[in-house]
Scaffold this active site. Sequence first.
Site, PDB file in Angstrom:
ATOM      1  N   CYS A  69     -14.753  51.928 -19.980  1.00 57.51           N
ATOM      2  CA  CYS A  69     -15.648  51.019 -20.391  1.00 57.51           C
ATOM      3  C   CYS A  69     -16.745  50.812 -19.062  1.00 57.51           C
ATOM      4  O   CYS A  69     -18.036  50.816 -19.595  1.00 57.51           O
ATOM      5  CB  CYS A  69     -15.020  49.790 -20.867  1.00 57.51           C
ATOM      6  SG  CYS A  69     -14.084  48.790 -19.518  1.00 57.51           S
ATOM      7  N   GLY A 105     -13.334  39.636 -17.935  1.00 58.67           N
ATOM      8  CA  GLY A 105     -13.958  40.491 -17.014  1.00 58.67           C
ATOM      9  C   GLY A 105     -13.269  41.958 -17.055  1.00 58.67           C
ATOM     10  O   GLY A 105     -13.706  43.101 -16.134  1.00 58.67           O
ATOM     11  N   HIS A 107     -13.273  44.044 -19.391  1.00 52.52           N
ATOM     12  CA  HIS A 107     -13.927  44.925 -20.155  1.00 52.52           C
ATOM     13  C   HIS A 107     -15.644  44.832 -20.106  1.00 52.52           C
ATOM     14  O   HIS A 107     -15.880  43.613 -19.814  1.00 52.52           O
ATOM     15  CB  HIS A 107     -13.260  44.832 -21.615  1.00 52.52           C
ATOM     16  CG  HIS A 107     -14.091  45.691 -22.522  1.00 52.52           C
ATOM     17  ND1 HIS A 107     -13.827  46.932 -22.558  1.00 52.52           N
ATOM     18  CD2 HIS A 107     -15.109  45.478 -23.749  1.00 52.52           C
ATOM     19  CE1 HIS A 107     -14.630  47.616 -23.517  1.00 52.52           C
ATOM     20  NE2 HIS A 107     -15.638  46.629 -24.330  1.00 52.52           N
ATOM     21  N   ASP A 121     -21.022  48.857 -27.763  1.00 51.65           N
ATOM     22  CA  ASP A 121     -19.801  49.398 -27.312  1.00 51.65           C
ATOM     23  C   ASP A 121     -19.183  50.500 -27.388  1.00 51.65           C
ATOM     24  O   ASP A 121     -18.650  51.038 -28.314  1.00 51.65           O
ATOM     25  CB  ASP A 121     -18.657  48.243 -27.354  1.00 51.65           C
ATOM     26  CG  ASP A 121     -17.598  48.300 -26.599  1.00 51.65           C
ATOM     27  OD1 ASP A 121     -17.511  49.264 -25.578  1.00 51.65           O
ATOM     28  OD2 ASP A 121     -16.924  47.302 -26.366  1.00 51.65           O
TER      29      ASP A 121
END
Length: 276
Positions: A69, A105, A107, A121
């Site tokens: 990510c 936090g 991701h 995303d």
Amino acid sequence: MTLDLDAYLKRIAYDGPLDADVETLNALHEAHINAVPFENLDVHAGRPVTFSLEDAYDEIVTRAQGGWCFEMNAVFGWALSEIGFDVMRIGAGVRRASLGDEALGNHLALIVRLDRDYLVDVGFGSSQLTAIALEEGVTSHSPLRMALARTEDGYWRLHEGGPGAVMSYDFRAEPANEAQMAASHAWQCTDPNSIFYKTLSAKIRRGSHYFILRGRMLETQMPGRSEQRILDSPVELSEVLSEIFGLEEPELERLWPKICARHKQLFPHASRQSGG
């Protein structure tokens, strides 16, 4: 390092319109997740991974590898901004529903502002196919569904798999706490308890097929059905990484005992059946 938008578009095999609208956003989103695998090979192998856009670009575009990510959404967000989209990085908490605020936090995702706000995303395991309008509801990302809902404490929660699915992450539509994400990034890269450190993972979409690799287990999800296959050697794993995900891992022989031990933890029944 020079970040080249044309090189990125070539990497994701996109040659369509570059208008800052929802149609282009969705087309780019889908092109990215069909071309660039979600993967954690560097983290699992213990190689250094930085919290850097330039290094993420180098890995994904220059070296034609994948990312997770913090890399995938960093590069995608940069490309969208170059095209003219209004992009905001947001910090999210995967499994905050069970882990609490300590998950925040862990991701990186994106909000893109057009006629309305959209959740974007490409780094949540390649599960989200297109942008999701920031409103409660269920959207199809075949062979998966995504459900977006509000929590009692004012967060948004994205469920991967439909309403109430266990796999989820929480976020607010506000700029990311970059220091918090950097700290989480460092922990996930190096701590033995980190899922990324413990489990070799790769995921990618190929049309209606969604491929999920967890160590020795390869799962293929298709509309209405899924298949599983246990990989029996480093050679077989190397072939799957290359043929399905377009990846190379030079240290599979060294990592194989670790991969086998983790397989027994994740899939004890399957391990007994296979004799692994």
